[in-house]
Design a protein around this motif. Sequence first.
Motif, PDB file in Angstrom:
ATOM      1  N   LEU A 226      41.148  42.026  41.435  1.00  0.00           N
ATOM      2  CA  LEU A 226      41.695  40.781  40.904  1.00  0.00           C
ATOM      3  C   LEU A 226      40.677  40.077  40.010  1.00  0.00           C
ATOM      4  CD1 LEU A 226      43.584  39.280  44.004  1.00  0.00           C
ATOM      5  CD2 LEU A 226      44.450  40.808  42.227  1.00  0.00           C
ATOM      6  N   THR A 227      39.412  40.080  40.443  1.00  0.00           N
ATOM      7  CA  THR A 227      38.359  39.435  39.652  1.00  0.00           C
ATOM      8  C   THR A 227      38.137  40.166  38.338  1.00  0.00           C
ATOM      9  OG1 THR A 227      37.242  38.630  41.650  1.00  0.00           O
ATOM     10  CG2 THR A 227      35.937  38.765  39.636  1.00  0.00           C
ATOM     11  N   ARG A 228      38.030  41.482  38.413  1.00  0.00           N
ATOM     12  CA  ARG A 228      37.755  42.273  37.203  1.00  0.00           C
ATOM     13  C   ARG A 228      38.901  42.196  36.197  1.00  0.00           C
ATOM     14  NH1 ARG A 228      33.767  46.558  37.526  1.00  0.00           N
ATOM     15  NH2 ARG A 228      32.636  46.490  39.502  1.00  0.00           N
ATOM     16  N   LEU A 229      40.143  42.168  36.703  1.00  0.00           N
ATOM     17  CA  LEU A 229      41.296  42.112  35.802  1.00  0.00           C
ATOM     18  C   LEU A 229      41.582  40.694  35.319  1.00  0.00           C
ATOM     19  CD1 LEU A 229      43.872  44.529  37.515  1.00  0.00           C
ATOM     20  CD2 LEU A 229      42.290  45.025  35.638  1.00  0.00           C
ATOM     21  N   GLY A 230      40.988  39.705  35.979  1.00  0.00           N
ATOM     22  CA  GLY A 230      41.211  38.323  35.590  1.00  0.00           C
ATOM     23  C   GLY A 230      42.597  37.815  35.937  1.00  0.00           C
ATOM     24  N   VAL A 231      43.129  38.268  37.090  1.00  0.00           N
ATOM     25  CA  VAL A 231      44.448  37.825  37.533  1.00  0.00           C
ATOM     26  C   VAL A 231      44.306  37.105  38.868  1.00  0.00           C
ATOM     27  CG1 VAL A 231      45.656  39.658  36.302  1.00  0.00           C
ATOM     28  CG2 VAL A 231      44.908  40.046  38.654  1.00  0.00           C
ATOM     29  N   ASP A 232      45.345  36.319  39.206  1.00  0.00           N
ATOM     30  CA  ASP A 232      45.258  35.463  40.383  1.00  0.00           C
ATOM     31  C   ASP A 232      45.848  36.068  41.651  1.00  0.00           C
ATOM     32  OD1 ASP A 232      44.043  33.413  38.927  1.00  0.00           O
ATOM     33  OD2 ASP A 232      45.981  32.612  38.288  1.00  0.00           O
ATOM     34  N   ASN A 233      46.719  37.074  41.512  1.00  0.00           N
ATOM     35  CA  ASN A 233      47.390  37.591  42.695  1.00  0.00           C
ATOM     36  C   ASN A 233      47.757  39.063  42.519  1.00  0.00           C
ATOM     37  OD1 ASN A 233      50.113  37.666  41.355  1.00  0.00           O
ATOM     38  ND2 ASN A 233      49.760  35.458  41.297  1.00  0.00           N
ATOM     39  N   ARG A 234      48.204  39.657  43.625  1.00  0.00           N
ATOM     40  CA  ARG A 234      48.516  41.083  43.631  1.00  0.00           C
ATOM     41  C   ARG A 234      49.680  41.430  42.722  1.00  0.00           C
ATOM     42  NH1 ARG A 234      46.573  43.583  48.915  1.00  0.00           N
ATOM     43  NH2 ARG A 234      48.099  45.216  48.508  1.00  0.00           N
ATOM     44  N   ALA A 235      50.660  40.537  42.627  1.00  0.00           N
ATOM     45  CA  ALA A 235      51.815  40.830  41.782  1.00  0.00           C
ATOM     46  C   ALA A 235      51.405  40.949  40.317  1.00  0.00           C
ATOM     47  CB  ALA A 235      52.880  39.754  41.951  1.00  0.00           C
ATOM     48  N   ALA A 236      50.528  40.039  39.865  1.00  0.00           N
ATOM     49  CA  ALA A 236      50.048  40.106  38.487  1.00  0.00           C
ATOM     50  C   ALA A 236      49.230  41.381  38.266  1.00  0.00           C
ATOM     51  CB  ALA A 236      49.212  38.875  38.159  1.00  0.00           C
ATOM     52  N   ALA A 237      48.445  41.777  39.268  1.00  0.00           N
ATOM     53  CA  ALA A 237      47.696  43.034  39.162  1.00  0.00           C
ATOM     54  C   ALA A 237      48.645  44.217  39.102  1.00  0.00           C
ATOM     55  CB  ALA A 237      46.742  43.171  40.350  1.00  0.00           C
ATOM     56  N   ALA A 238      49.757  44.134  39.843  1.00  0.00           N
ATOM     57  CA  ALA A 238      50.742  45.219  39.827  1.00  0.00           C
ATOM     58  C   ALA A 238      51.345  45.382  38.439  1.00  0.00           C
ATOM     59  CB  ALA A 238      51.836  44.942  40.857  1.00  0.00           C
ATOM     60  N   VAL A 239      51.564  44.271  37.743  1.00  0.00           N
ATOM     61  CA  VAL A 239      52.087  44.346  36.381  1.00  0.00           C
ATOM     62  C   VAL A 239      51.113  45.104  35.486  1.00  0.00           C
ATOM     63  CG1 VAL A 239      52.679  43.005  34.325  1.00  0.00           C
ATOM     64  CG2 VAL A 239      53.507  42.278  36.563  1.00  0.00           C
ATOM     65  N   VAL A 240      49.817  44.818  35.617  1.00  0.00           N
ATOM     66  CA  VAL A 240      48.810  45.535  34.830  1.00  0.00           C
ATOM     67  C   VAL A 240      48.860  47.026  35.147  1.00  0.00           C
ATOM     68  CG1 VAL A 240      46.343  45.808  34.355  1.00  0.00           C
ATOM     69  CG2 VAL A 240      47.296  43.515  34.678  1.00  0.00           C
ATOM     70  N   ALA A 241      49.003  47.360  36.421  1.00  0.00           N
ATOM     71  CA  ALA A 241      49.078  48.774  36.815  1.00  0.00           C
ATOM     72  C   ALA A 241      50.265  49.463  36.158  1.00  0.00           C
ATOM     73  CB  ALA A 241      49.167  48.885  38.339  1.00  0.00           C
ATOM     74  N   HIS A 242      51.408  48.761  36.130  1.00  0.00           N
ATOM     75  CA  HIS A 242      52.596  49.340  35.499  1.00  0.00           C
ATOM     76  C   HIS A 242      52.405  49.466  33.995  1.00  0.00           C
ATOM     77  CE1 HIS A 242      55.614  49.672  38.752  1.00  0.00           C
ATOM     78  NE2 HIS A 242      54.959  48.669  39.307  1.00  0.00           N
ATOM     79  N   GLU A 243      51.831  48.443  33.385  1.00  0.00           N
ATOM     80  CA  GLU A 243      51.585  48.501  31.941  1.00  0.00           C
ATOM     81  C   GLU A 243      50.651  49.654  31.582  1.00  0.00           C
ATOM     82  OE1 GLU A 243      51.705  44.533  29.524  1.00  0.00           O
ATOM     83  OE2 GLU A 243      50.354  44.273  31.225  1.00  0.00           O
ATOM     84  N   ALA A 244      49.673  49.890  32.439  1.00  0.00           N
ATOM     85  CA  ALA A 244      48.703  50.950  32.172  1.00  0.00           C
ATOM     86  C   ALA A 244      49.252  52.331  32.492  1.00  0.00           C
ATOM     87  CB  ALA A 244      47.427  50.700  32.967  1.00  0.00           C
ATOM     88  N   GLY A 245      50.388  52.373  33.162  1.00  0.00           N
ATOM     89  CA  GLY A 245      51.021  53.658  33.467  1.00  0.00           C
ATOM     90  C   GLY A 245      50.342  54.441  34.564  1.00  0.00           C
ATOM     91  N   ILE A 246      49.730  53.739  35.536  1.00  0.00           N
ATOM     92  CA  ILE A 246      49.000  54.457  36.589  1.00  0.00           C
ATOM     93  C   ILE A 246      49.713  54.420  37.936  1.00  0.00           C
ATOM     94  CG2 ILE A 246      46.787  54.010  35.456  1.00  0.00           C
ATOM     95  CD1 ILE A 246      46.233  51.936  37.689  1.00  0.00           C
ATOM     96  N   VAL A 247      50.908  53.815  37.995  1.00  0.00           N
ATOM     97  CA  VAL A 247      51.613  53.716  39.280  1.00  0.00           C
ATOM     98  C   VAL A 247      52.224  55.065  39.630  1.00  0.00           C
ATOM     99  CG1 VAL A 247      53.497  52.579  40.511  1.00  0.00           C
ATOM    100  CG2 VAL A 247      52.099  51.287  38.906  1.00  0.00           C
ATOM    101  N   PRO A 248      51.994  55.560  40.852  1.00  0.00           N
ATOM    102  CA  PRO A 248      52.566  56.850  41.250  1.00  0.00           C
ATOM    103  C   PRO A 248      54.081  56.828  41.159  1.00  0.00           C
ATOM    104  CG  PRO A 248      50.941  56.107  42.859  1.00  0.00           C
ATOM    105  CD  PRO A 248      51.182  54.954  41.926  1.00  0.00           C
ATOM    106  N   ALA A 249      54.668  57.972  40.884  1.00  0.00           N
ATOM    107  CA  ALA A 249      56.129  58.057  40.761  1.00  0.00           C
ATOM    108  C   ALA A 249      56.810  57.756  42.083  1.00  0.00           C
ATOM    109  CB  ALA A 249      56.529  59.435  40.268  1.00  0.00           C
ATOM    110  N   SER A 250      56.217  58.187  43.177  1.00  0.00           N
ATOM    111  CA  SER A 250      56.803  57.938  44.498  1.00  0.00           C
ATOM    112  C   SER A 250      56.324  56.611  45.054  1.00  0.00           C
ATOM    113  CB  SER A 250      56.402  59.048  45.478  1.00  0.00           C
ATOM    114  OG  SER A 250      56.831  58.731  46.786  1.00  0.00           O
ATOM    115  N   ARG A 251      57.296  55.803  45.575  1.00  0.00           N
ATOM    116  CA  ARG A 251      56.972  54.521  46.173  1.00  0.00           C
ATOM    117  C   ARG A 251      57.078  54.587  47.694  1.00  0.00           C
ATOM    118  NH1 ARG A 251      57.463  50.102  42.743  1.00  0.00           N
ATOM    119  NH2 ARG A 251      58.085  48.795  44.475  1.00  0.00           N
TER     120      ARG A 251
END
Length: 226
Positions: free
Chosen positions: A198-223
């Motif tokens: 959260l600190t390195r990405l400069g976001v306030d919460n996990r949901a905002a970090a999750a958006v970055v993960a999706h934008e970067a295309g690193i989220v595994p296909a299986s949930r």
Amino acid sequence: MIQVLVADDEPMVRKGVRAVLSTAPDLTVVAEAADGHAAVELARLHRPDVAVLDIRMPRVDGLRAAAEIRRTLPTTGIVMLTTFGEDEYILRALGDGAAGFLIKSGEPEELIAGVRAVADGAAYLSPKVAARVIAHLAAGGAGARAERHAAARCRVETLTPRERQVLAFLGAGLTNGQIARRLHLVEGTVKAHVSSILTRLGVDNRAAAAVVAHEAGIVPASRTAE
């Protein structure tokens, strides 16, 4: 038992959400509200683990209700119910600390998984919500999308390899405990990684970090979680 408050101004939607949640043996709906004002009052009364809030409601909308619940009951997780066309509201809710985002027309299993994840302190973005948020952020054509994707990848590259692994699973909606099991770590170590992310990405919460993960295309296909 995970105690849940459901707020929506449409009685059939409330009944539908209750019916879906009632199929899970570990979830129980303790209160229903038809508007945001009632949702806040009932949340104070019942102190639920999770509040499932429609975004558009009379008197007090879901965004204002979410902010007030988070202010007075910080241990209550917030799941927002959205429809297509409410992308800007989703972005506002992200900034206000909501941890879960689900499309009303989504699969029932997503509702159960989202409530469980948020109750466990994780973030949960419906795949359709994640796609809509990313599309909204990238509005302006393919060039803008490519720029945001590249920017997200650059932000992720500032993380250590282990932090990138943790972020990927965080983006998939896994809790710290589930991530720890996947990576064979102790839960405290995962918690420390999340704080650093959260600190390195400069976001306030996990949901905002999750958006970055999706934008970067690193989220595994299986949930699928254990």
